[in-house]
Scaffold this active site. Structure first.
Site, PDB file in Angstrom:
ATOM      1  N   GLU A 169      77.726 -41.579  14.146  1.00  0.00           N
ATOM      2  CA  GLU A 169      76.572 -41.057  12.896  1.00  0.00           C
ATOM      3  C   GLU A 169      77.119 -42.475  11.593  1.00  0.00           C
ATOM      4  O   GLU A 169      76.082 -42.989  11.722  1.00  0.00           O
ATOM      5  CB  GLU A 169      76.927 -39.929  12.104  1.00  0.00           C
ATOM      6  CG  GLU A 169      77.319 -38.678  13.467  1.00  0.00           C
ATOM      7  CD  GLU A 169      77.468 -37.743  12.595  1.00  0.00           C
ATOM      8  OE1 GLU A 169      77.203 -37.226  11.348  1.00  0.00           O
ATOM      9  OE2 GLU A 169      77.531 -36.485  13.157  1.00  0.00           O
ATOM     10  N   GLN A 196      62.632 -74.556  -3.164  1.00  0.00           N
ATOM     11  CA  GLN A 196      63.908 -74.868  -2.699  1.00  0.00           C
ATOM     12  C   GLN A 196      64.898 -73.147  -3.159  1.00  0.00           C
ATOM     13  O   GLN A 196      65.396 -72.581  -2.148  1.00  0.00           O
ATOM     14  CB  GLN A 196      64.576 -75.592  -2.575  1.00  0.00           C
ATOM     15  CG  GLN A 196      64.048 -76.838  -2.112  1.00  0.00           C
ATOM     16  CD  GLN A 196      65.345 -77.917  -2.179  1.00  0.00           C
ATOM     17  OE1 GLN A 196      65.725 -78.405  -3.383  1.00  0.00           O
ATOM     18  NE2 GLN A 196      64.913 -79.201  -0.980  1.00  0.00           N
TER      19      GLN A 196
END
Ligand SMILES: Cc1cc2nc3c(=O)[nH]c(=O)nc-3n(C[C@H](O)[C@H](O)[C@H](O)COP(=O)(O)OP(=O)(O)OC[C@H]3O[C@@H](n4cnc5c(N)ncnc54)[C@H](O)[C@@H]3O)c2cc1C
Length: 380
Positions: A243, A280
């Protein structure tokens, strides 16, 4: 360990992607979110195409997929529609798993084919107002009276109960036993007299209803038990690795969706005379998102491979679940950041990820509980 999907798995992903592009466009996702409604049409189409059968064995009408198959399915589904993938997990996977492993032959034959065909749906009710992380402290009580069980108590946080034909309900059946040993899983028809379901309003995952459930002298037949009496908690633990893989797959798919949207936006949005993807600092953020999602995906498929090889991986599945959930939350936050004020607008999709992602750090074990699980395994 080989992480490449097999040709059959790749074909499944391609077919699913084509299906979702056709049947689950972004406008549909937005409409279900805005109207806070269950995606009935999509669910029916998934059933018609056989997609509901992945976690169900072939002899009971499913396609008997492996954990890796299911992870691929949920990752792809969540990349298109996270709430839809969560609904699939809650309505189909949990019950398929519990019935396959612990159901009687009669229960499997009666319920699993209908589940695969989309004729019935499930919900799972463990949490209570006073027992969340400490779920085994639950107080809802079931007492055997002749051929019936009589259930009294209150449940909290039950997803999908409004649309479920059955609720897998955890209740205490032995008040004298240690808390983990006196719990049983029941198959409850929510229309049974004495059951009252009240919907709760919440931040995100709007198409998946959330409820509290009041149980007053609810009488159900004695055979409505899944697995042995008093073994409910032990049984839930047995399928936890599987799960957690499912939840991790949803997180990875949804996080990827945040990155895809953020990347597209930064290429289109211009400031200071250039696309913001040229800056950047923006690129560094995108690179971090890519790196974290890539790592989360590897952790997911490592854990799924271990489940498929029947190797217990409590620690590895908890790591995958924790890392992928925190990655998803960060991806949604970073996606918002990269979109500036536009990300804050309801007409863009990032706000939905921002709202939806938070549950990843709560449901199926909070981040703190998962860290406890990991460290406990380390210190064994
Ligand atoms: C949208 C949604 C859907 C859900 N669906 C379902 C469902 O379908 N079925 C179901 O049964 N449940 C469901 N849940 C419940 C969910 O599993 C619980 O919310 C979760 O387990 C946490 O329990 P709690 O909310 O009571 O928080 P608590 O357990 O009260 O935790 C509160 C805080 O204390 C911290 N904490 C608790 N114990 C410790 C500890 N030992 N050490 C350190 N920190 C600790 C937690 O990490 C958290 O930060 C759902 C919840 C939500 C919000």
């Amino acid at each position: 360990m080989d992480f490449d999907p097999s040709p059959a798995q790749q074909a499944m992903r391609d077919a699913l992607r084509a299906f979702l592009i056709r049947e689950c466009p972004i406008e549909y996702v937005r409409a279900c979110d805005e109207a806070e409604r269950f995606p009935t049409e999509l669910y029916e189409k998934l059933a018609a195409q056989g997609w509901l059968g992945i976690p169900i064995p072939e002899e009971y009408g499913g396609t008997g997929g492996s954990c890796t198959d299911l992870a691929i399915f949920l990752e792809e589904f969540a990349a298109h529609f996270e709430a839809g993938a969560n609904i699939y997990y809650t309505s189909v996977v949990i019950a398929a798993d519990a019935l396959t492993h612990f159901g009687t032959e009669d229960q499997k034959k009666t319920l699993l084919p209908k589940l695969a065909r989309g004729e019935i749906r499930f919900a799972f009710s463990l949490s209570e107002p006073n027992s969340g992380s400490d779920a085994a402290s639950l107080r809802t009580k079931a007492v055997r009276e002749g051929d019936e069980w009589v259930i009294n108590g209150q449940k909290m946080f039950c997803s999908c109960a409004q649309v479920a034909d059955y609720i897998l309900l955890m209740a205490r059946t032995d008040t004298n036993a240690p808390k983990h040993d006196g719990i049983t899983m029941f198959l409850l028809d929510p229309k049974t007299p004495g059951v009252e379901i009240r919907q709760l309003k919440k931040l995100g995952l709007k198409p998946m209803d959330l409820n509290e459930i009041f149980l007053t002298d609810v009488r159900i037949p004695a055979d409505r038990v899944i697995g042995a009496v008093n073994q409910g908690w032990r049984n839930v633990l047995k399928t936890l690795d599987y799960e957690r893989c499912c939840l991790s797959a949803v997180n990875v798919g949804a996080a990827q969706s945040c990155l895809d949207k953020a990347l597209a936006y930064t290429k289109e949005r211009h400031q200071f005379g250039q696309a913001i993807s040229q800056f950047q600092l923006v690129r560094a953020k995108l690179a971090d998102m890519e790196m974290e999602i890539d790592a989360a995906r590897l952790l997911l498929y490592r854990s799924a491979a271990l489940v498929d090889r029947h190797i217990p991986n409590n620690k590895q599945s908890a790591i995958a679940n924790l890392y992928s959930s925190e990655t998803y939350v960060r991806a949604a936050l970073d996606g918002m950041r990269l979109m500036g004020g536009w990300g804050y607008l309801m007409e863009y999709d990032m706000q939905r990820h921002f709202r939806d992602s938070k549950l990843a750090e709560i449901g199926g074990g909070t981040s703190e509980i998962l860290r406890i699980v990991i460290s406990r395994e380390m210190l064994r």
